[in-house]
Scaffold this active site. Structure first.
Site, mmCIF file in Angstrom:
data_model
loop_
_atom_site.group_PDB
_atom_site.id
_atom_site.type_symbol
_atom_site.label_atom_id
_atom_site.label_comp_id
_atom_site.label_asym_id
_atom_site.label_seq_id
_atom_site.Cartn_x
_atom_site.Cartn_y
_atom_site.Cartn_z
ATOM 1 N N GLY A 269 5.117 -1.050 2.784
ATOM 2 C CA GLY A 269 4.285 0.125 2.584
ATOM 3 C C GLY A 269 5.064 1.427 2.529
ATOM 4 O O GLY A 269 6.112 1.583 3.157
ATOM 5 N N HIS B 106 0.817 -1.210 0.000
ATOM 6 C CA HIS B 106 0.000 0.000 0.000
ATOM 7 C C HIS B 106 0.853 1.263 0.000
ATOM 8 O O HIS B 106 1.925 1.326 0.589
ATOM 9 C CB HIS B 106 -0.908 -0.003 1.225
ATOM 10 C CG HIS B 106 -0.144 -0.111 2.527
ATOM 11 N ND1 HIS B 106 0.311 0.984 3.222
ATOM 12 C CD2 HIS B 106 0.264 -1.194 3.230
ATOM 13 C CE1 HIS B 106 0.939 0.586 4.320
ATOM 14 N NE2 HIS B 106 0.935 -0.726 4.351
ATOM 15 N N ASP B 107 0.380 2.256 -0.714
ATOM 16 C CA ASP B 107 0.929 3.614 -0.699
ATOM 17 C C ASP B 107 2.343 3.716 -1.279
ATOM 18 O O ASP B 107 3.022 4.720 -1.054
ATOM 19 C CB ASP B 107 0.921 4.190 0.720
ATOM 20 C CG ASP B 107 -0.437 4.070 1.389
ATOM 21 O OD1 ASP B 107 -1.387 4.674 0.873
ATOM 22 O OD2 ASP B 107 -0.553 3.368 2.414
#
Length: 345
Positions: A244, A226-227
């Site tokens: 992440g 994520h991200d």
């Protein structure tokens, strides 16, 4: 005496040329049983019905390159007035899904109601597009690929991308701070190849994005969490794992089984070798983190001692390593795990 099949066929052709249609049908019935004549009539009516159905429902046919499409089942753009689609009868495509021209959807595929497929996209057997997902033109989903998820937010994929076998792209992140019902986003550029078993997750927060740029080769079994922000023209070898919030700039290259900790920043033109370490760096690393002489000083003292080493202190890579560790102790930096004596605890 029974006639030989070839002689029987020749005799029928001669009779067909000389007799009228009704008399030929009567002669034909004399040579063949009634069941054969009935079967012939059924086959003729079936061919007529099939031709009429194709004229009434042209979108079910496509001039496609998928191997399981028979040449006889293809329709050219001249016959339909547009480049039409092929949807295999076993595929499930929601009527609200938006399909471009020349889309080909293979057996056992599913396309959700909020999905949008660009022109000439190809879904190979067993691939799935769900949620608010948009594929650009000329994207290919190999067998078993899964793109999108039934979550708030969006998965946006550009043009000319290849999603490999059993790759999973645009699903919920693996982060405890994600709250159910929050919007999450993934954006992928153009001309990327995501090989088999690759996984790329959406963002963890509504104001964040997982972003992949253009012209990247992401080899088998890689993971982008994520991200993450990945630039252009990067090559990730097999089993490269990005935690992440990792930032990777342009033209980087990771060797196999490379693991990148969360919140790290990889600069452009970096090369990360899988398990390979320069000899001087290995010696410096051991002095800092794995002292063999029972040196239980603080990590700051060990860094100072390393800087006083006559040989290692002259190696630029070692100096950069020491400075990088010192920088990690500054405020608003995550830092590294410092040595702690557990005696008496």
């Amino acid at each position: 005496m029974a006639l030989h099949p070839l002689n029987l066929h020749r005799k029928l052709l001669q009779l067909q040329a000389t007799l009228s249609t009704h008399s030929f049908a009567a002669v034909q019935s004399s040579f063949y049983p009634p069941s054969f004549s009935m079967m012939t009539a059924v086959l003729r009516s079936r061919r007529l019905f099939s031709f009429a159905a194709r004229r009434l429902y042209p979108p079910r046919c496509l001039s496609t390159s998928l191997p399981y499409v028979n040449e006889e089942e293809k329709f050219s753009s001249k016959e339909t007035g547009t480049k039409c689609n092929f949807i295999h009868p076993s595929a499930v495509v929601h009527p609200d899904a938006i399909l471009g021209q020349g889309v080909s959807i293979g057996p056992f595929c599913t396309v959700g109601p909020s999905a949008k497929l660009g022109n000439a996209c190809r879904l190979y057997p067993g691939s799935h597009v769900s949620g608010n997902t948009e594929l650009g033109d000329n994207c290919i989903l190999m067998m078993g690929a899964v793109v999108g998820d039934e979550l708030p937010g969006r998965t946006l994929i550009g043009c000319n991308n290849i999603i490999g076998h059993h790759a999973v792209v645009g699903i919920k992140c693996q982060d405890m701070k994600y709250k159910a019902g929050s919007e999450c986003f993934l954006q992928i550029g153009d001309n990327n190849e995501l090989r088999e078993y690759t996984s790329i997750h959406r963002s963890s927060l509504p104001n964040e994005r997982t972003i992949i740029g253009d012209n990247n080769l992401i080899m088998g079994s890689c993971h982008i969490a994520h991200d993450c922000k990945v630039g252009n023209n990067n090559i990730f070898a097999n089993n490269t794992l990005l935690a992440g919030h990792v930032i990777v700039e342009d033209f980087t290259h990771t060797a196999g089984a490379t693991v990148i900790h969360q919140f790290c920043h990889i600069g452009s033109f970096s090369f990360i070798g899988g398990g390979s370490v320069v000899k001087s760096l290995r010696a410096a690393y051991r002095k800092i983190f794995m002292p063999a002489d029972g040196n239980f000083q603080s990590i700051e003292d060990r860094l100072t001692e390393l800087q006083k080493d006559e040989k290692l202190s002259q190696v630029p890579a070692v100096c950069f390593l020491v400075q990088s560790i010192r920088d990690s102790f500054e405020e608003e930096r995550r830092g590294i795990c410092k040595f702690r004596s557990w005696a008496g605890s």
